[in-house]
Design a protein around this motif. Structure first.
Motif, PDB file in Angstrom:
ATOM      1  N   PHE A 297       0.830  -1.199   0.000  1.00 24.07           N
ATOM      2  CA  PHE A 297       0.000   0.000   0.000  1.00 24.07           C
ATOM      3  C   PHE A 297       0.867   1.253   0.000  1.00 24.07           C
ATOM      4  N   LEU A 298       1.893   1.272   0.845  1.00 24.08           N
ATOM      5  CA  LEU A 298       2.791   2.421   0.939  1.00 24.08           C
ATOM      6  C   LEU A 298       3.538   2.632  -0.379  1.00 24.08           C
ATOM      7  N   LEU A 299       4.029   1.551  -0.972  1.00 24.42           N
ATOM      8  CA  LEU A 299       4.739   1.661  -2.245  1.00 24.42           C
ATOM      9  C   LEU A 299       3.828   2.218  -3.338  1.00 24.42           C
ATOM     10  N   ALA A 300       2.587   1.749  -3.380  1.00 21.70           N
ATOM     11  CA  ALA A 300       1.639   2.245  -4.377  1.00 21.70           C
ATOM     12  C   ALA A 300       1.369   3.731  -4.188  1.00 21.70           C
ATOM     13  N   ARG A 301       1.267   4.177  -2.940  1.00 19.72           N
ATOM     14  CA  ARG A 301       1.038   5.600  -2.670  1.00 19.72           C
ATOM     15  C   ARG A 301       2.246   6.424  -3.105  1.00 19.72           C
ATOM     16  N   ARG A 302       3.441   5.911  -2.858  1.00 17.69           N
ATOM     17  CA  ARG A 302       4.660   6.631  -3.273  1.00 17.69           C
ATOM     18  C   ARG A 302       4.721   6.746  -4.794  1.00 17.69           C
ATOM     19  N   LEU A 303       4.424   5.660  -5.489  1.00 20.77           N
ATOM     20  CA  LEU A 303       4.459   5.682  -6.945  1.00 20.77           C
ATOM     21  C   LEU A 303       3.410   6.642  -7.507  1.00 20.77           C
ATOM     22  N   ARG A 304       2.231   6.616  -6.934  1.00 25.51           N
ATOM     23  CA  ARG A 304       1.177   7.512  -7.418  1.00 25.51           C
ATOM     24  C   ARG A 304       1.574   8.972  -7.229  1.00 25.51           C
ATOM     25  N   HIS A 305       2.191   9.277  -6.095  1.00 23.09           N
ATOM     26  CA  HIS A 305       2.625  10.655  -5.841  1.00 23.09           C
ATOM     27  C   HIS A 305       3.747  11.052  -6.806  1.00 23.09           C
ATOM     28  N   ALA A 306       4.683  10.133  -7.064  1.00 24.20           N
ATOM     29  CA  ALA A 306       5.764  10.420  -8.005  1.00 24.20           C
ATOM     30  C   ALA A 306       5.204  10.675  -9.403  1.00 24.20           C
ATOM     31  N   CYS A 307       4.230   9.870  -9.825  1.00 28.51           N
ATOM     32  CA  CYS A 307       3.598  10.071 -11.136  1.00 28.51           C
ATOM     33  C   CYS A 307       2.934  11.440 -11.207  1.00 28.51           C
ATOM     34  N   ASP A 308       2.254  11.819 -10.145  1.00 30.38           N
ATOM     35  CA  ASP A 308       1.574  13.108 -10.114  1.00 30.38           C
ATOM     36  C   ASP A 308       2.579  14.255 -10.237  1.00 30.38           C
ATOM     37  N   LEU A 309       3.706  14.146  -9.546  1.00 32.88           N
ATOM     38  CA  LEU A 309       4.735  15.185  -9.629  1.00 32.88           C
ATOM     39  C   LEU A 309       5.345  15.253 -11.020  1.00 32.88           C
ATOM     40  N   LEU A 310       5.577  14.102 -11.642  1.00 38.62           N
ATOM     41  CA  LEU A 310       6.139  14.073 -12.984  1.00 38.62           C
ATOM     42  C   LEU A 310       5.188  14.704 -13.999  1.00 38.62           C
ATOM     43  N   GLU A 311       3.900  14.492 -13.797  1.00 43.29           N
ATOM     44  CA  GLU A 311       2.910  15.047 -14.728  1.00 43.29           C
ATOM     45  C   GLU A 311       2.708  16.542 -14.542  1.00 43.29           C
TER      46      GLU A 311
END
Length: 356
Positions: A297-311
């Motif tokens: 769950f934590l890893l998925a949240r980190r990835l989602r946040h990283a994707c949002d920042l990249l976009e």
């Protein structure tokens, strides 16, 4: 265009088989040439005994007019596996304007269930799918549609999933497939498979996210009124789907705290303490309530946040994004992007940055 017709409500699905008129006339259509859109060409299969829900999911996501997405959005068509009127679940019959020739143009082919897990798959369909895959088209099955992809042999040696009730039958018939009946969907790059009914929505949104980015997937999800993203590795069904009030009160603030502290190191012990549980109890209860482990769950949240920042933030460096999302270094960020998203952060930004 696909037309639906109501069947006789007094007849069962098996009873209408002899009353539905058939024709051997070939189906012809050029829906892609006539479309004002320029995006990926998606073909959803229709067949006698059509699974109406799964078919509707594919059409809703890929075939609905979405002018807000621009002219680069998906172009959609329906291809009939066999000619004539096709029976569909719910007492409907379907007429498709295109046949299997549409698969020759498709970039993505969706198999929305299959008429029976034991029902044979026509050789013409198998050959058309193999040919399409050979030239680079993606193949995607929803629910029992995995039976069709399994019959092509293209799933041999690959991970796949299906509805849990069909898992034993598929595993027995196709032991070469690395079947995982415990997840919502599996993305193997050019071949994707989803579990039961609602998991098809998750996989379709995953494809939108992969093709057009998180904002596009979120936009489609809002229109569907569903959560924008569930990890494919989440369990198909949750042991205790409705949390007890006390546990819901504990985990709700915890999730908010996790999202607010992604830039910091977060341990399972710390999460358990904040939830007021022992580490062992917390891990068990968390999986029961969410269908995944606290670490996943934590890893998925980190990835989602990283994707949002990249976009959204084109000027942020990969070092800044790695720190802000809790990965620490660009190397760790790249590792998880490749492992989970099959791409690099730089490639993701180039494709989706400020797209919508």
């Amino acid at each position: 265009m696909t037309q639906f017709h109501r069947g006789d409500p007094d007849q069962s699905e098996t009873e209408v088989s002899s009353s539905v008129p058939r024709t051997d006339e070939p189906l012809q259509s050029a829906p892609f040439a006539a479309s004002p859109l320029t995006g990926p060409r998606v073909v959803t299969l229709a067949y006698d005994g059509l699974c109406t829900f799964e078919f509707g999911v594919a059409v809703e996501v890929f075939g609905l007019a979405r002018p807000e997405m621009g002219e680069g959005w998906y172009r959609h068509a329906t291809a009939a596996v066999e000619p004539g009127l096709l029976r569909a679940a719910g007492g409907l019959t379907v007429t498709a304007t295109g046949g299997l020739a549409l698969l020759e143009e498709a970039d993505l082919i969706v198999v929305p269930g299959w008429r029976g897990i034991d029902e044979p798959v026509p050789n013409t369909l198998l050959e058309a799918l193999r040919t399409a895959h050979g030239r680079g088209a993606r193949l995607m099955s929803l629910c029992s549609g995995v039976a069709v992809l399994a019959a092509t042999g293209l799933l041999d040696g690959r991970r796949a999933t299906t509805h849990w009730r069909y898992a034993d039958a598929i595993a027995a018939r196709h032991p070469e497939i690395r079947l995982d009946p415990d997840v919502l969907y599996v993305d193997e790059g050019e071949i994707l498979t989803a579990a039961g009914s609602a998991a098809g929505i998750d996989l379709c949104l995953h494809v939108v996210r992969r093709d057009f980015g998180a904002e596009a997937a979120n936009s489609v999800a809002r229109r569907l009124v569903v959560p924008p993203h569930r990890e494919g590795g989440q369990a198909q069904f949750i042991v205790r789907p409705v949390p007890q009030e006390r546990e819901g009160q504990r985990l709700g603030p915890l999730v908010e705290w996790i999202d607010a502290n992604l830039q910091h190191e977060v341990t399972i012990a710390e999460m358990a303490a904040r939830a007021g549980m022992s580490t062992r109890t917390f891990q068990r209860r968390f999986r029961e309530l969410t269908g995944t482990s606290p670490g996943e769950f934590l890893l998925a949240r980190r990835l989602r946040h990283a994707c949002d920042l990249l976009e959204r933030h084109g000027k942020l460096s990969l070092d800044d994004i790695a720190l802000a999302s809790g990965f620490g270094t660009p190397a760790t960020l790249r590792h998880h992007f490749r492992a989970r998203l099959a791409t690099s952060p730089a490639a993701y930004r180039a494709r989706f940055g400020q797209r919508i």
